[in-house]
Design a protein around this motif. Structure first.
Motif, mmCIF file in Angstrom:
data_model
loop_
_atom_site.group_PDB
_atom_site.id
_atom_site.type_symbol
_atom_site.label_atom_id
_atom_site.label_comp_id
_atom_site.label_asym_id
_atom_site.label_seq_id
_atom_site.Cartn_x
_atom_site.Cartn_y
_atom_site.Cartn_z
ATOM 1 N N PHE A 84 0.766 -1.285 -0.037
ATOM 2 C CA PHE A 84 -0.105 0.000 -0.076
ATOM 3 C C PHE A 84 0.948 1.491 0.058
ATOM 4 O O PHE A 84 0.208 2.434 0.206
ATOM 5 N N THR A 85 2.167 1.335 -0.030
ATOM 6 C CA THR A 85 2.940 2.374 0.177
ATOM 7 C C THR A 85 2.699 3.186 -1.148
ATOM 8 O O THR A 85 2.613 2.963 -2.234
ATOM 9 N N GLU A 86 3.296 4.511 -1.063
ATOM 10 C CA GLU A 86 2.978 5.343 -2.166
ATOM 11 C C GLU A 86 3.710 5.144 -3.161
ATOM 12 O O GLU A 86 3.218 5.291 -4.463
ATOM 13 N N LYS A 87 4.762 4.455 -3.297
ATOM 14 C CA LYS A 87 5.590 4.022 -4.549
ATOM 15 C C LYS A 87 5.493 2.467 -4.451
ATOM 16 O O LYS A 87 6.399 1.654 -5.032
ATOM 17 N N GLY A 88 4.473 1.698 -3.789
ATOM 18 C CA GLY A 88 4.439 0.252 -3.514
ATOM 19 C C GLY A 88 3.764 -0.272 -4.880
ATOM 20 O O GLY A 88 3.301 0.349 -5.808
ATOM 21 N N VAL A 89 3.816 -1.748 -4.838
ATOM 22 C CA VAL A 89 3.214 -2.426 -6.060
ATOM 23 C C VAL A 89 2.052 -2.187 -6.383
ATOM 24 O O VAL A 89 1.774 -2.135 -7.723
#
Length: 169
Positions: A84-89
């Motif tokens: 769920f990260t900003e630059k995540g998958v």
């Protein structure tokens, strides 16, 4: 619909209908995020009156924050830490999907490259969809069998532009 989803999506990929698979996967991902948010008690769950106006990115933002603030709830999750990260998958997948779908006929020189890229995107989308289906089931089981874990969760809507955002929550 849900029971046939994986068979239909796998069949679409095997037969080269990558765009169809990607569109089905996006709808399923959006649906699972809504379910997960609803089970966790976010205002943007399935009972939200403005659910059609809530962007997929808003739910991802809230789930990123929720996961960081409630590590115990996600100790047995199969979702990668960067899911769920900003630059995540998941965000990367959605960005690629948007570029392919929305730019499909805008630059004909890039068309063949987009078709090749769509195969790997469809395969990754199927993987992420499966992870989200499993995560929704896991959180539902947790709510049923161990509700006290979720009751102690720290909740905060992350996106002030979200239609479901309420000041002070």
């Amino acid at each position: 619909m849900h029971t046939d989803f994986f068979d239909r999506c796998e069949s679409a990929i095997q037969n080269g209908f990558y765009f169809e698979a990607i569109i089905m996967e996006y709808a399923a991902i959006e649906s699972r995020l809504e379910v997960i948010c609803g089970v966790l008690g976010f205002p943007c769950g399935k009972d939200c009156k403005c659910r059609k106006d809530i962007m997929i990115g808003s739910r991802i933002d809230c789930l990123r924050k929720y996961r960081c603030d409630n590590v115990a709830i996600f100790t047995k999750s199969k979702l990668p830490l960067t899911f769920f990260t900003e630059k995540g998958v998941l965000k990367k997948w959605i960005d690629k999907r948007n570029r392919i779908v929305h730019g499909l006929y805008k630059d004909e020189i890039k068309y063949s490259g987009r078709i090749q890229e769509s195969e790997s995107l469809a395969e990754k989308g199927l993987e992420y969809t499966r992870l989200l289906y499993n995560e929704a089931k896991r959180i539902r089981r947790m709510k049923k069998n161990h509700p006290f874990i979720l009751e102690n969760g720290i909740m905060a809507c992350e996106n002030k532009k979200c239609k479901a955002y309420k000041e002070g929550e």
